[in-house]
Design an enzyme around this catalytic site. Structure first.
Site, short mmCIF file in Angstrom:
data_model
loop_
_atom_site.label_atom_id
_atom_site.label_comp_id
_atom_site.label_asym_id
_atom_site.label_seq_id
_atom_site.Cartn_x
_atom_site.Cartn_y
_atom_site.Cartn_z
N PHE A 249 40.48 32.74 37.36
CA PHE A 249 40.46 34.20 37.54
C PHE A 249 39.89 34.59 38.90
CE2 PHE A 249 38.18 38.21 37.28
CZ PHE A 249 39.14 39.07 36.79
N ASP A 250 38.78 33.96 39.32
CA ASP A 250 38.16 34.29 40.60
C ASP A 250 39.13 34.11 41.76
OD1 ASP A 250 36.17 33.56 38.63
OD2 ASP A 250 34.69 33.66 40.23
N THR A 251 39.76 32.93 41.78
CA THR A 251 40.69 32.63 42.87
C THR A 251 41.86 33.59 42.87
OG1 THR A 251 40.10 30.28 42.69
CG2 THR A 251 42.12 30.82 43.89
#
Length: 406
Positions: free
Chosen positions: A192-194
């Protein structure tokens, strides 16, 4: 009143702590974080413990902390996933800025104020802590260090990302900006972060990076190798979305174009004219041509003429098109799908021209010296490059496809 002092008077910050089976670590985390925020944080804040369907006593511990501390809230989810936790908690927040950090507090809290200040004063849209930026200091094992550096290098290589550390558990965003991105991001786990950062950069948002101190907690719940494999699959999926245009997010607040503050400023052109385009294209073309010749020479050791030429051209064309998009024609807002389709047509014409030159040479001389082959390829590449410039300028990246947002 300055922008920063205005933000101090009106800014609100929600700090999310995603947890899954963290009944041991959660009390200490909240105690330390609550004390730090009370004593050193100048903005209005709340701590939100986001329980990811824990199967131990984490939820009960979180409820006890909510009763103990006035500024602590609990957000419970029935499904597991850090990405899901952030999507739900960030999306429902009414604060001006949303933050998340890992429950192990591996990242030093002295990086929190530099993380949120540029968001509250409107300078940046997202902010990330980085363990790889100049000035950061980390204490972690060689295995995790190697996997982290390799993964972030892969992101920069495959997506041209400008941020240095995609997965440090220390990030923040302006709520009005991140909400449209949350609807576009599909991953509900560690990628999710990427995905959020790649979407942000792809849509022209400003990402602020803060070097941090970071100490590894060996009791982490992260399966490093398994997560890395899932992340690679995610990179491929986001690359497809960029290519077909579905990575463009509607409803994002648009940052105004830079304007001179001084009334007597002598301004340069924000976009180069023909002379700059020719110079930039020539420099990129020289680099691409040399790379193409080197690759072709290497591939001819194993493959026939046309296969070697095709493989070398495909590799160098990827670099050439991206470099010209960024530096020569500054066409970041052009339709991705249309641009890639037109670029493929131009590549096809260029390949046909250079291949025809080689075929003619072999028709005239069935077994020409390798040096003559390279000379013919160099000449046909030079002529093909001239044609490619005019096709890119007048068709692929023509000006009416590159209008800036008002």
């Amino acid at each position: 009143m300055t922008a920063v002092s205005t933000a101090q008077a009106t800014g609100t910050v929600d700090i999310m702590i995603p947890v899954y089976n963290e009944e041991r670590a959660l009390p200490g985390c909240v105690e330390v974080l609550h004390g730090f925020l009370t004593e050193q944080f100048p903005f209005d804040w709340s701590i939100v413990v986001v329980d990811n369907a824990s199967t131990d006593g984490t939820l009960e511990v979180a409820r006890d902390l909510e009763r103990k501390y006035e500024r602590v809230r609990v957000h419970h989810l029935d499904r597991k996933g850090r990405g899901l936790a952030l999507r739900e908690s960030w999306g429902s927040s009414e604060a001006a800025v949303v933050v998340y950090m890992d429950v192990d507090l591996s990242t030093g809290l002295d990086g929190l104020l530099p993380l949120v200040a540029p968001l509250l004063n409107g300078h940046s849209d997202l902010a990330i802590g980085s363990r790889l930026a100049p000035g950061s200091r980390t204490v972690r094992g060689p295995r995790r260090e190697l996997v982290s550096r390799a993964y972030n290098a892969l992101i920069r290589l495959t997506h041209g990302a400008r941020f240095s550390d995609a997965q440090c558990g220390f990030k923040a965003a302006r709520t009005e900006v991140v909400r449209p991105l949350l609807g576009q991001a599909r991953d509900e786990a560690w990628f999710f972060d990427t995905e959020l950062l790649l979407l942000a950069e792809h849509n022209g948002l400003r990402v602020h990076e803060v070097p941090v101190d970071w100490v590894e907690d060996v009791d982490s719940r992260v399966d490093v190798v398994g997560t890395a494999i899932d992340d690679i699959k995610g990179l491929i999926r986001v690359a497809r979305a960029k290519a077909n245009g579905t990575a463009l997010v509607t409803g994002l607040p648009r940052r105004p174009q830079p304007r001179a503050i001084h009334p007597d400023a002598v301004l340069s052109r924000s976009e180069g004219g023909l002379s700059w385009q020719v110079l930039s294209f020539a420099v990129i073309g020289v680099i691409s041509t040399l790379a193409n010749l080197a690759l072709y020479g290497a591939f001819r050791l194993w493959w026939p003429v046309l296969v070697a030429n095709l493989a070398a051209l495909v590799i160098t064309t990827l670099f050439n098109t991206e470099a010209n998009r960024r530096f020569t024609f500054t066409a970041r807002n052009a339709s991705r799908g249309k641009t890639h389709l037109q670029g493929f047509v131009v590549f096809g014409l260029y390949y046909a021209f250079t291949s025809a030159a080689l075929l003619v040479l072999h028709a005239v001389s069935p077994d020409p010296p390798r040096t003559l082959e390279l000379v013919v390829l160099l000449g046909s590449s030079a002529l093909g490059t001239v044609g490619r410039f005019f096709l890119l300028r007048s068709w692929v990246f023509r000006r009416n496809d590159r209008k800036d947002d008002a």
